[in-house]
Scaffold this active site. Structure first.
Site, PDB file in Angstrom:
ATOM      1  CB  CYS A 251      -0.951  -0.004   1.181  1.00  0.00           C
ATOM      2  SG  CYS A 251      -2.123  -1.361   1.127  1.00  0.00           S
TER       3      CYS A 251
ATOM      4  CG  ASN B 133      -6.410  -0.613   1.178  1.00  0.00           C
ATOM      5  OD1 ASN B 133      -5.729  -0.214   0.232  1.00  0.00           O
ATOM      6  ND2 ASN B 133      -5.878  -1.055   2.295  1.00  0.00           N
TER       7      ASN B 133
ATOM      8  CG  HIS C 145      -3.184   3.707   2.198  1.00  0.00           C
ATOM      9  ND1 HIS C 145      -3.611   3.295   0.955  1.00  0.00           N
ATOM     10  CD2 HIS C 145      -3.199   2.594   2.988  1.00  0.00           C
ATOM     11  CE1 HIS C 145      -3.863   1.998   0.995  1.00  0.00           C
ATOM     12  NE2 HIS C 145      -3.628   1.549   2.215  1.00  0.00           N
TER      13      HIS C 145
HETATM   14  N1  COA Z   1     -18.509  -8.233   9.578  1.00  0.00           N
HETATM   15  C1  COA Z   1     -18.945  -8.477  10.812  1.00  0.00           C
HETATM   16  N2  COA Z   1     -18.124  -8.791  11.826  1.00  0.00           N
HETATM   17  C2  COA Z   1     -16.807  -8.862  11.552  1.00  0.00           C
HETATM   18  C3  COA Z   1     -16.277  -8.610  10.283  1.00  0.00           C
HETATM   19  C4  COA Z   1     -17.196  -8.297   9.265  1.00  0.00           C
HETATM   20  N3  COA Z   1     -16.805  -8.023   7.994  1.00  0.00           N
HETATM   21  N4  COA Z   1     -14.939  -8.732  10.329  1.00  0.00           N
HETATM   22  C5  COA Z   1     -14.615  -9.039  11.582  1.00  0.00           C
HETATM   23  N5  COA Z   1     -15.750  -9.132  12.335  1.00  0.00           N
HETATM   24  C6  COA Z   1     -15.878  -9.460  13.736  1.00  0.00           C
HETATM   25  C7  COA Z   1     -14.707 -10.248  14.267  1.00  0.00           C
HETATM   26  O1  COA Z   1     -14.876 -11.624  13.954  1.00  0.00           O
HETATM   27  C8  COA Z   1     -14.774  -9.964  15.728  1.00  0.00           C
HETATM   28  O2  COA Z   1     -15.766 -10.788  16.314  1.00  0.00           O
HETATM   29  P1  COA Z   1     -15.527 -11.445  17.765  1.00  0.00           P
HETATM   30  O3  COA Z   1     -15.350 -10.256  18.690  1.00  0.00           O
HETATM   31  O4  COA Z   1     -16.773 -12.222  17.959  1.00  0.00           O
HETATM   32  O5  COA Z   1     -14.275 -12.238  17.608  1.00  0.00           O
HETATM   33  C9  COA Z   1     -15.272  -8.519  15.783  1.00  0.00           C
HETATM   34  O6  COA Z   1     -15.856  -8.258  14.504  1.00  0.00           O
HETATM   35  C10 COA Z   1     -14.162  -7.521  16.034  1.00  0.00           C
HETATM   36  O7  COA Z   1     -13.063  -7.837  15.203  1.00  0.00           O
HETATM   37  P2  COA Z   1     -11.811  -6.931  15.073  1.00  0.00           P
HETATM   38  O8  COA Z   1     -10.868  -7.520  14.078  1.00  0.00           O
HETATM   39  O9  COA Z   1     -11.301  -6.622  16.459  1.00  0.00           O
HETATM   40  O10 COA Z   1     -12.512  -5.628  14.493  1.00  0.00           O
HETATM   41  P3  COA Z   1     -11.886  -4.236  14.186  1.00  0.00           P
HETATM   42  O11 COA Z   1     -12.633  -3.157  14.839  1.00  0.00           O
HETATM   43  O12 COA Z   1     -10.390  -4.259  14.351  1.00  0.00           O
HETATM   44  O13 COA Z   1     -12.173  -4.090  12.612  1.00  0.00           O
HETATM   45  C11 COA Z   1     -10.930  -4.266  10.594  1.00  0.00           C
HETATM   46  C12 COA Z   1     -11.647  -5.020  11.703  1.00  0.00           C
HETATM   47  C13 COA Z   1     -10.351  -5.278   9.629  1.00  0.00           C
HETATM   48  C14 COA Z   1     -11.956  -3.408   9.879  1.00  0.00           C
HETATM   49  C15 COA Z   1      -9.831  -3.377  11.226  1.00  0.00           C
HETATM   50  O14 COA Z   1      -9.044  -4.147  12.088  1.00  0.00           O
HETATM   51  C16 COA Z   1      -8.937  -2.747  10.225  1.00  0.00           C
HETATM   52  O15 COA Z   1      -9.356  -1.920   9.443  1.00  0.00           O
HETATM   53  N6  COA Z   1      -7.621  -3.075  10.261  1.00  0.00           N
HETATM   54  C17 COA Z   1      -6.632  -2.482   9.427  1.00  0.00           C
HETATM   55  C18 COA Z   1      -6.813  -3.015   8.057  1.00  0.00           C
HETATM   56  C19 COA Z   1      -5.956  -2.319   7.083  1.00  0.00           C
HETATM   57  O16 COA Z   1      -6.007  -1.123   6.994  1.00  0.00           O
HETATM   58  N7  COA Z   1      -5.179  -3.085   6.338  1.00  0.00           N
HETATM   59  C20 COA Z   1      -4.414  -2.623   5.279  1.00  0.00           C
HETATM   60  C21 COA Z   1      -3.306  -1.795   5.776  1.00  0.00           C
HETATM   61  S1  COA Z   1      -2.603  -1.020   4.409  1.00  0.00           S
END
Ligand code: COA
Length: 314
Positions: free
Chosen positions: A115, A270, A240
């Site tokens: 990215c 993204n 980004h």
């Molecule tokens: N829909 C519903 N629930 C979801 C889900 C979805 N698409 N994806 C994850 N969950 C659930 C998880 O399973 C978890 O459930 P649990 O508590 O029962 O285990 C809960 O939501 C929380 O998960 P978590 O991973 O802690 O959520 P979060 O607030 O961190 O959001 C992302 C998840 C992926 C959106 C977030 O972590 C994120 O944006 N990370 C960075 C990603 C990124 O930018 N990557 C590229 C970098 S260049």
């Protein structure tokens, strides 16, 4: 001898036609529009057609930038493409693009910094121009992320989209590009990767999120400090487009209101290396930037890699 700088003389962008909405995703994995929007700010993203390749996206964005600049392919002295999703192991996407455009002889190569790829590519092309001998560089970020997504993993498949953005950098007596800053730390490779021998991405979403917020906060401070500026001197943040909450956290650290932050994440998701140039092109076409304004571009990605560029718009 007068120093040579680089400046952006034109931008271009391309998004594939097919729109994939959060509602569509809710038919594929256990998720909802409400959850995705609240956690990421994304509503829709674009997905390549079955016969559409990364070089097709790159070509469309590059042609638009060339047309905007009033230049032909033969005017380019350098072609750099940032991509994580090349169509072939080799030739590079940059060489495939060069053939499509009809340029012969300019150096052409890909940069792989996930990215952060476009910031790495911009930093590289800027250095080529500053060193002399290169007058005009095409810098592209192009991705078909949908090809490396695990469509059964709701933690990643909701985040990514496809597209391409491009800029033409030209040699200039004045900056233009004021400074670029690029970094990497391979110790975090396993947090966001396509694992060895596999074809689909895996991500430790929460850990990546925390690291991105912290690192980007430090990154913008490093950029300001290097130029003896403070956040009031920044007119636009062009971040980004990974997650609106990461973008908001960086804007908060800069004390910048969201009206001064370019956001396309809601419609693009993204798009990895394409995200910053697509956001730049989108805002430039909407007439957001005024000549003389300072723009701060930043990105964070797999590797981990991270980087920024401070520009003066002209
Ligand atoms: N829909 C519903 N629930 C979801 C889900 C979805 N698409 N994806 C994850 N969950 C659930 C998880 O399973 C978890 O459930 P649990 O508590 O029962 O285990 C809960 O939501 C929380 O998960 P978590 O991973 O802690 O959520 P979060 O607030 O961190 O959001 C992302 C998840 C992926 C959106 C977030 O972590 C994120 O944006 N990370 C960075 C990603 C990124 O930018 N990557 C590229 C970098 S260049």
């Amino acid at each position: 001898m007068k120093p040579i700088y680089s400046r952006i003389i034109a931008t271009g962008g391309y998004l594939p036609e097919r729109v994939l909405s959060n509602h569509d995703l809710a038919q594929m994995v256990e998720t909802s529009d409400a959850w995705i929007f609240a956690r990421t700010g994304i509503r829709t993203r674009r997905i390549v057609a079955a016969d559409e390749k990364t070089v097709d996206l790159a070509e469309a964005a590059a042609r638009q930038a060339l047309a905007d600049a009033g230049l032909g392919a033969e005017d380019l002295d350098l072609i750099v493409v940032a991509t994580t999703t090349p169509d072939q192991i080799f030739p590079s996407t940059a060489c495939l693009l060069q053939a499509r455009l009809g340029n012969h002889g300019a150096p052409a190569f890909d940069i792989q910094a996930v990215c952060t790829g476009f910031i790495y590519a911009l930093a590289t092309a800027d250095r080529f121009i500053r060193c002399g001998g290169t007058r005009r560089a095409l810098v592209v970020g192009a991705e078909s992320m949908s090809r490396i997504i695990d469509w059964t993993d709701r933690g990643t498949c909701i985040l990514f989209g496809d597209g391409a953005g491009a800029v033409i950098l030209g040699a200039s007596d004045e900056p233009g590009v004021i400074s670029t800053h690029i970094h990497a730390d391979g110790a975090y490779a396993d947090q966001l990767q396509v694992p060895d021998g596999e074809t689909r991405m895996t991500m430790q979403g929460n850990a990546v999120f925390r690291m991105a917020v912290r690192t980007l906060g430090e990154m913008v401070q490093e950029t300001l400090a290097a130029n003896a500026l403070d956040s009031a001197d920044i007119d636009w943040l062009v971040p980004h487009q990974a997650n609106i909450r990461i973008i908001q956290a960086t804007a908060d650290k800069l004390g910048l209101s969201m009206e001064r932050v370019v956001t396309t994440v809601q419609h693009h998701g993204n798009t990895s290396a394409a995200s910053v140039p697509l956001a730049l092109d989108d805002a430039a076409r909407r007439g957001c930037f005024q000549p003389g304004q300072r723009l701060l571009l930043e990105a964070f990605g797999g590797g981990f890699t991270w980087g920024s560029a401070l520009l003066r718009w002209s």
